[in-house]
Design a protein around this motif. Structure first.
Motif, short mmCIF file in Angstrom:
data_model
loop_
_atom_site.label_atom_id
_atom_site.label_comp_id
_atom_site.label_asym_id
_atom_site.label_seq_id
_atom_site.Cartn_x
_atom_site.Cartn_y
_atom_site.Cartn_z
N ILE A 117 5.30 10.43 8.32
CA ILE A 117 5.75 11.37 9.26
C ILE A 117 5.34 11.03 10.58
CG2 ILE A 117 4.75 13.66 9.99
CD1 ILE A 117 3.42 14.30 7.18
N ARG A 118 6.43 11.12 11.49
CA ARG A 118 6.10 10.63 12.83
C ARG A 118 6.51 11.43 13.93
NH1 ARG A 118 7.80 4.04 11.83
NH2 ARG A 118 6.00 3.67 10.92
N PRO A 119 5.55 11.96 14.51
CA PRO A 119 5.80 12.94 15.51
C PRO A 119 6.11 12.28 17.10
CG PRO A 119 3.27 12.94 15.12
CD PRO A 119 4.16 11.85 14.11
N ILE A 176 0.81 -1.16 -0.18
CA ILE A 176 -0.07 -0.17 0.02
C ILE A 176 0.80 1.34 -0.14
CG2 ILE A 176 -1.52 1.23 1.19
CD1 ILE A 176 -2.73 -1.31 2.41
N ARG A 177 2.13 1.14 0.74
CA ARG A 177 2.92 2.35 0.99
C ARG A 177 3.43 2.64 -0.72
NH1 ARG A 177 6.41 0.99 6.28
NH2 ARG A 177 4.57 1.53 7.89
N LYS A 178 3.83 1.64 -1.15
CA LYS A 178 4.43 1.92 -2.25
C LYS A 178 3.51 2.10 -3.42
CE LYS A 178 8.26 -1.32 -1.11
NZ LYS A 178 9.26 -2.30 -1.32
N GLU A 212 16.15 0.79 1.68
CA GLU A 212 16.50 -0.59 2.21
C GLU A 212 15.15 -1.41 2.02
OE1 GLU A 212 16.44 2.20 3.83
OE2 GLU A 212 18.30 2.66 4.74
N TYR A 213 14.13 -0.59 2.02
CA TYR A 213 12.79 -1.44 1.93
C TYR A 213 12.39 -2.00 0.47
CZ TYR A 213 11.63 -1.07 6.70
OH TYR A 213 11.49 -1.30 7.99
N SER A 214 13.22 -1.71 -0.53
CA SER A 214 13.02 -1.85 -1.93
C SER A 214 12.54 -3.08 -2.20
CB SER A 214 14.17 -1.33 -2.87
OG SER A 214 14.33 -0.12 -2.66
N GLY A 238 15.08 5.33 9.50
CA GLY A 238 13.54 6.04 9.90
C GLY A 238 12.79 5.06 10.75
N ASP A 239 12.90 4.01 10.27
CA ASP A 239 12.12 2.91 10.91
C ASP A 239 12.81 2.64 12.36
OD1 ASP A 239 10.45 0.76 11.36
OD2 ASP A 239 11.94 -0.59 11.27
N ILE A 240 14.01 2.55 12.39
CA ILE A 240 14.81 2.38 13.57
C ILE A 240 14.57 3.62 14.75
CG2 ILE A 240 16.93 1.84 14.95
CD1 ILE A 240 17.69 0.29 12.31
N ILE A 286 10.96 12.26 9.71
CA ILE A 286 10.24 12.10 8.36
C ILE A 286 11.05 11.13 7.67
CG2 ILE A 286 10.09 13.36 6.16
CD1 ILE A 286 8.62 14.60 8.35
N ARG A 287 10.47 9.80 7.57
CA ARG A 287 10.93 8.94 7.02
C ARG A 287 10.77 8.38 5.60
NH1 ARG A 287 8.97 2.80 9.12
NH2 ARG A 287 9.96 1.54 7.46
N GLU A 288 11.60 8.13 4.81
CA GLU A 288 11.53 7.89 3.46
C GLU A 288 10.70 6.60 3.41
OE1 GLU A 288 10.92 7.13 -0.45
OE2 GLU A 288 12.18 5.63 0.91
#
Ligand code: IPM
Ligand code: MN
Length: 346
Positions: free
Chosen positions: A103-105, A93-95, A133-135, A240-242, A126-128
């Motif tokens: 966006i993560r506050p 879905i994200r892709k 790495e998630y390609s 960004g995930d970590i 702000i995470r790509e």
């Protein structure tokens, strides 16, 4: 009255309870001003067990017609490997909808004491969200033998890096004017040097934004030791995930961490979901904190242009936590926290 069509994907585990709580709050916030028309999709690991897929083949096409997606959590590793469930629902879905900005506050709500500090923590990560790495590019050969090889290649495109950095610069401009760009270009000399170069190039277009590049390891330490020196932080998908689990921990726990998967061009729906997962260990206890999901819902209202309603939902969350409700993991029940936020909505 304006009506927004919302696709609800509660998913697995605690996803169901927190999505229900969040949607009830959003509906009350809408009352009298606009309508939310929710359609629930049972796509989950249970759905996989029944049908052999996490969502129907036309799932993406179905979702495309909605104004926004509210998602709970995906994953039930005892029944379906996470690599299958996540690549069958959340990640596609994200892709597919080019939700490239996640966006993560991370900030401490009133009444919440984080494990490190009780105040002075307010950053926006702000995470790509679509590549890096998630390609999903890679493969395995000689499987099961001693010669087995596994390759997983990160893919960074100029389009992808430039657009997420621009998004970060814009967010920084709208906040304090400070942007931290995170890489590991001292060790990864292709993709991360590329990212740093684009950061530097774009900085000329944003002279009002003070941008600093950090390595991911130093950034992790800085978030703990000197978070007041940070404001907007932009990073690749995995970094960004970590960092956002670290941010969640510092803000008091995963029960408070909200996120928005945004398609900034609005060419497809955006998706709103708490940072936490399905939490199988507490899924049947009724103690999941719905605040992260409710906050994500507020971000959805904001994205839909209902800024006043979004602000009212945030104020209601803050009134509840200021009274000590939902501030300690496991202390209050999901229903009680949701009821307190509902009652605090003016
Ligand atoms: C998140 C989650 C997901 C991610 C997992 C479940 C694939 O950890 O949204 O942070 O890594 O993006
Ligand atoms: Mn995560």
């Amino acid at each position: 009255m304006k009506t927004y069509s919302i696709a609800l994907i509660p998913g697995d585990g605690i996803g169901t309870a927190v999505t229900e709580a969040a949607f009830a709050v959003l509906e009350k916030a809408a009352a009298g001003n606009f309508r939310l028309s929710g359609t629930t999709f049972p796509w989950s690991c249970a759905f996989y067990r029944r049908t052999g897929a996490m969502m129907p083949q036309d799932g993406i096409a179905t979702l495309r017609g909605f104004d926004a997606i509210l998602l709970g959590a995906v994953g039930w590793p005892a029944e379906v490997p996470d690599s299958v469930s996540l690549h069958g629902l959340l990640l596609p879905i994200r892709k597919a909808f080019v939700q490239y900005a996640n966006i993560r506050p991370h900030r401490l709500l009133p009444g919440v004491e984080g494990p490190l500090r009780a105040e002075g923590f307010d950053i926006l990560c702000i995470r790509e969200n679509t590549e890096g790495e998630y390609s999903g590019a890679g493969g395995r050969v000689h499987q099961g033998t001693a010669d087995e090889v596994a390759v997983e290649t990160s893919i960074f495109t100029r389009t992808g890096v430039e657009r997420i950095l621009r998004f970060g610069f814009e967010q920084a401009r709208a906040r304090s004017g400070r942007l931290a760009s995170v890489t590991k270009s001292n060790a990864q000399k292709y993709s991360m040097v590329f990212w740093d170069e684009i950061t530097h190039k774009l900085s000329a277009e944003y002279p009002d934004v003070e941008v600093t590049s950090y390595h991911i390891d130093a950034m992790a330490a800085r978030m703990v030791m000197a978070p007041e020196s940070l404001d907007v932080v932009v990073a690749s998908n995995l970094f960004g995930d970590i960092l956002t689990d670290l941010g969640a921990a510092i803000q008091g726990g995963l029960g408070f961490a909200a996120s928005a998967n945004i398609n900034p061009d609005r060419s497809a729906p955006s998706m709103f979901e708490p940072v936490h997962g399905s939490a199988p260990d507490i899924a049947h206890l009724g103690i999941a904190n719905p605040i992260a999901a409710i906050w994500s819902g507020a971000m959805m209202l904001d994205h839909l242009g209902e800024r006043a309603a979004a602000a009212r939902v945030m104020a209601a969350i803050e009134r509840a936590t200021a009274r000590g409700i939902g501030v300690r993991p496991g202390k209050d029940r999901t229903d009680a926290i949701a009821a307190a936020v509902l009652a605090s909505l003016d």
